[in-house]
Design an enzyme around this catalytic site. Structure first.
Site, PDB file in Angstrom:
ATOM      1  N   LYS A   1      30.656  21.462  85.280  1.00 43.15           N
ATOM      2  CA  LYS A   1      30.311  20.241  84.540  1.00 43.15           C
ATOM      3  C   LYS A   1      30.819  19.006  85.278  1.00 43.15           C
ATOM      4  O   LYS A   1      30.487  17.875  84.933  1.00 43.15           O
ATOM      5  CB  LYS A   1      30.898  20.284  83.141  1.00 43.15           C
ATOM      6  CG  LYS A   1      30.354  21.459  82.342  1.00 43.15           C
ATOM      7  CD  LYS A   1      30.789  21.433  80.913  1.00 43.15           C
ATOM      8  CE  LYS A   1      30.635  22.794  80.280  1.00 43.15           C
ATOM      9  NZ  LYS A   1      29.410  22.951  79.515  1.00 43.15           N
TER      10      LYS A   1
ATOM     11  N   CYS B   1      26.381  26.066  71.083  1.00 45.79           N
ATOM     12  CA  CYS B   1      27.570  26.922  70.972  1.00 45.79           C
ATOM     13  C   CYS B   1      28.588  26.320  70.006  1.00 45.79           C
ATOM     14  O   CYS B   1      29.798  26.370  70.249  1.00 45.79           O
ATOM     15  CB  CYS B   1      28.224  27.161  72.336  1.00 45.79           C
ATOM     16  SG  CYS B   1      27.175  28.037  73.468  1.00 45.79           S
TER      17      CYS B   1
ATOM     18  N   HIS C   1      33.684  24.245  70.326  1.00 46.78           N
ATOM     19  CA  HIS C   1      32.729  25.126  71.018  1.00 46.78           C
ATOM     20  C   HIS C   1      33.156  26.569  70.739  1.00 46.78           C
ATOM     21  O   HIS C   1      34.347  26.843  70.562  1.00 46.78           O
ATOM     22  CB  HIS C   1      32.831  24.810  72.515  1.00 46.78           C
ATOM     23  CG  HIS C   1      31.826  25.471  73.387  1.00 46.78           C
ATOM     24  ND1 HIS C   1      31.916  26.787  73.773  1.00 46.78           N
ATOM     25  CD2 HIS C   1      30.709  24.983  73.992  1.00 46.78           C
ATOM     26  CE1 HIS C   1      30.904  27.085  74.568  1.00 46.78           C
ATOM     27  NE2 HIS C   1      30.154  26.014  74.714  1.00 46.78           N
TER      28      HIS C   1
ATOM     29  N   ASP D   1      40.735  21.720  75.179  1.00 47.79           N
ATOM     30  CA  ASP D   1      39.529  22.196  75.855  1.00 47.79           C
ATOM     31  C   ASP D   1      38.909  20.962  76.518  1.00 47.79           C
ATOM     32  O   ASP D   1      38.283  20.135  75.857  1.00 47.79           O
ATOM     33  CB  ASP D   1      38.594  22.821  74.817  1.00 47.79           C
ATOM     34  CG  ASP D   1      37.216  23.111  75.394  1.00 47.79           C
ATOM     35  OD1 ASP D   1      36.969  22.798  76.568  1.00 47.79           O
ATOM     36  OD2 ASP D   1      36.380  23.646  74.636  1.00 47.79           O
TER      37      ASP D   1
ATOM     38  N   GLN E   1      34.428  18.753  78.499  1.00 51.42           N
ATOM     39  CA  GLN E   1      33.727  17.458  78.547  1.00 51.42           C
ATOM     40  C   GLN E   1      34.709  16.337  78.860  1.00 51.42           C
ATOM     41  O   GLN E   1      34.339  15.347  79.492  1.00 51.42           O
ATOM     42  CB  GLN E   1      33.025  17.178  77.203  1.00 51.42           C
ATOM     43  CG  GLN E   1      32.090  18.282  76.743  1.00 51.42           C
ATOM     44  CD  GLN E   1      30.881  18.451  77.647  1.00 51.42           C
ATOM     45  OE1 GLN E   1      30.467  17.533  78.352  1.00 51.42           O
ATOM     46  NE2 GLN E   1      30.305  19.654  77.649  1.00 51.42           N
TER      47      GLN E   1
HETATM   48  N1  PMP Z   1      34.083  23.907  75.642  1.00 55.12           N
HETATM   49  C1  PMP Z   1      33.218  22.884  75.661  1.00 55.12           C
HETATM   50  C2  PMP Z   1      33.552  21.626  74.894  1.00 55.12           C
HETATM   51  C3  PMP Z   1      32.047  22.979  76.402  1.00 55.12           C
HETATM   52  O1  PMP Z   1      31.189  21.945  76.432  1.00 55.12           O
HETATM   53  C4  PMP Z   1      31.781  24.167  77.112  1.00 55.12           C
HETATM   54  C5  PMP Z   1      30.499  24.327  77.901  1.00 55.12           C
HETATM   55  N2  PMP Z   1      29.343  24.047  77.156  1.00 55.12           N
HETATM   56  C6  PMP Z   1      32.717  25.196  77.081  1.00 55.12           C
HETATM   57  C7  PMP Z   1      33.865  25.032  76.337  1.00 55.12           C
HETATM   58  C8  PMP Z   1      32.523  26.474  77.837  1.00 55.12           C
HETATM   59  O2  PMP Z   1      32.528  26.237  79.204  1.00 55.12           O
HETATM   60  P1  PMP Z   1      32.125  27.380  80.256  1.00 55.12           P
HETATM   61  O3  PMP Z   1      30.852  27.971  79.741  1.00 55.12           O
HETATM   62  O4  PMP Z   1      31.942  26.632  81.530  1.00 55.12           O
HETATM   63  O5  PMP Z   1      33.242  28.357  80.302  1.00 55.12           O
END
Ligand code: PMP
Length: 416
Positions: A236, A374, A133, A210, A213
């Site tokens: 999430k 993203c 991401h 990270d 998920q």
């Molecule tokens: N890493 C992953 C794998 C994600 O799915 C997300 C959220 N889509 C993020 C980072 C970023 O998370 P946040 O926007 O809650 O900071």
């Protein structure tokens, strides 16, 4: 009972009972029952979380760590109790290892700006994977600009799996950090993080996971995973927005300089010199997201009140049903089919742009995500500009998968 309804029924898991805890799932969108298939972007909230936040503001709110009066002491105890709930949820060795941030993004930026600025030098290597991401790419690029370090990217196979032998080739004596997703938000791949931890540590590098998920779909035990940093966002995990977690081993937090300066993160301040509070306070400058942290604690309590093994098995069943149903829709190609994957399914449909598809599905009350999620570098590797993504949570039913499939057939009539 029809096929979809029969598939919802596990002896220990009653998805309809779980759904009843989520008030928003009862609403309609464009006159149709809401079919919410975007939990990987953000999950809906159970009544227990909503009521906790409401109760905090209605009768229990004050600033924390400051006032010597009843409400402040009460709020402080609730805020710190939430930290203990997180500690237990991820099996951290100490509650001091749980730093509240505003989300996973901030947690990764914190590590890059503190640990990274102190320990990464020009020529040092940071290993990422192709599935990351942007939140786990851009902070390291900023660090590269500041330090002259090098980013190396481990490849992904076309089915979305990671070849650990290829991964091993990228890691070398210059590797100082490996920073990878626990679970891919686009492909659902569960990365082989234990093997990656072994490779990283054998090279003397640290491992950041990270867990945005991963925390939702896996049973996370940070000690067992063998990582050094684990980050995730509450929103999430059925909790509120505005709060996330950085877990790091205590000796790392102790060695890291502060991220931001301000109230709460200090020991003593004079105009000449300031000393820091020990972790986790060192990294929590200013008034923290109090109700949000307590809300995250409520989300953890809620998840612990369910049979989580049965809930995970239900999600896997929904995923399997969705994968086989989607594969039968003419012109649909699944993106991300790695064995053991989590309940996130990307796909493309011939002749239909993902954004158009999502718009047409929305008219039927179906919320799916369309775009690059993203993860633009991954899209380029996969040879697509965007995908449509359906992601499933503890409240998703087989009938909702049926609704998605019916919506896709309808979209083909409209768009093709
Ligand atoms: N890493 C992953 C794998 C994600 O799915 C997300 C959220 N889509 C993020 C980072 C970023 O998370 P946040 O926007 O809650 O900071």
């Amino acid at each position: 009972m029809n096929k979809a309804a029969a598939l919802n029924t596990k002896p220990t898991y009653d998805v309809m009972k779980v759904r009843a805890d989520f008030p928003i799932l009862a609403r309609q969108v464009h006159g149709k029952p809401l079919v919410y298939l975007d939990s990987a972007a953000s999950a809906q909230k159970p009544r227990q979380v909503i009521e906790t936040i409401s109760r905090v503001y209605t009768s229990e709110y004050a600033n924390v760590h400051r006032g010597a009066y009843f409400l402040s002491e009460h709020a402080t105890a609730a805020y710190e109790a939430a930290r203990e709930k997180v500690q237990a949820f991820v099996n951290a060795a100490s509650v001091k290892e749980i730093v509240f941030t505003k989300g996973a993004t901030e947690a990764i930026n914190l590590v890059a700006a503190t640990w990274g600025r102190k320990f990464i030098k020009a020529g040092d290597e940071i290993v990422l994977t192709a599935v990351e991401h942007h939140s786990n790419i851009v902070p390291w690029q900023l660090l590269r600009e500041a330090t002259g370090c090098v980013l190396k990217i481990a490849p992904v196979r076309l089915d979305g799996s990671i070849d650990i032998a290829e991964f091993a080739k990228i890691i070398g004596p210059k590797t100082k950090l490996v920073a990878v997703a626990h679970v891919s938000n686009v492909l659902g791949t569960v990365l082989p993080v234990r093997e990656i931890a072994e490779l990283a540590h054998a090279a003397g590098a640290k491992l950041l996971l990270d867990g945005c998920q991963g925390i939702v779909h896996e049973f996370v035990d940070v000690q067992d995973l063998g990582c050094d940093f684990y980050v995730f966002s509450s929103h999430k995990l059925y909790g509120p927005t505005g709060i996330g977690v950085l877990w790091a081993r205590l000796e790392l937090l102790e060695a890291m300089p502060p991220y931001q300066g301000g109230g709460d993160m200090i020991d003593t301040v004079t105009f000449a010199k300031t000393t820091w509070a020990p972790p986790p306070a060192k990294f929590e400058a200013g008034t923290p997201p109090i109700a949000e942290a307590i809300g995250l604690g409520a989300a953890i309590d809620y998840l612990n009140s369910l049979d989580r093994v049965a809930a995970a098995a239900h999600e896997k069943d929904v995923l399997r049903y969705a994968m086989s149903s989607l594969a039968q829709v003419p012109g649909v190609r699944l993106i991300g089919t790695a064995p053991g994957k989590a309940s996130v399914q990307s796909f493309v449909m011939e002749g239909a742009h993902p954004h158009d598809l999502a718009t047409v599905l929305d008219r039927s009350g179906i919320s799916v995500r369309a775009g690059h999620h993203c993860a633009q570098p991954l899209m380029e590797i996969l040879g697509v500009t965007a995908t449509t993504r359906a992601s499933f949570g503890i409240y998703t039913t087989m009938q909702e998968v049926d609704a998605l499939i019916a919506g896709l057939h309808k979209a083909q009539q409209v768009l093709l």
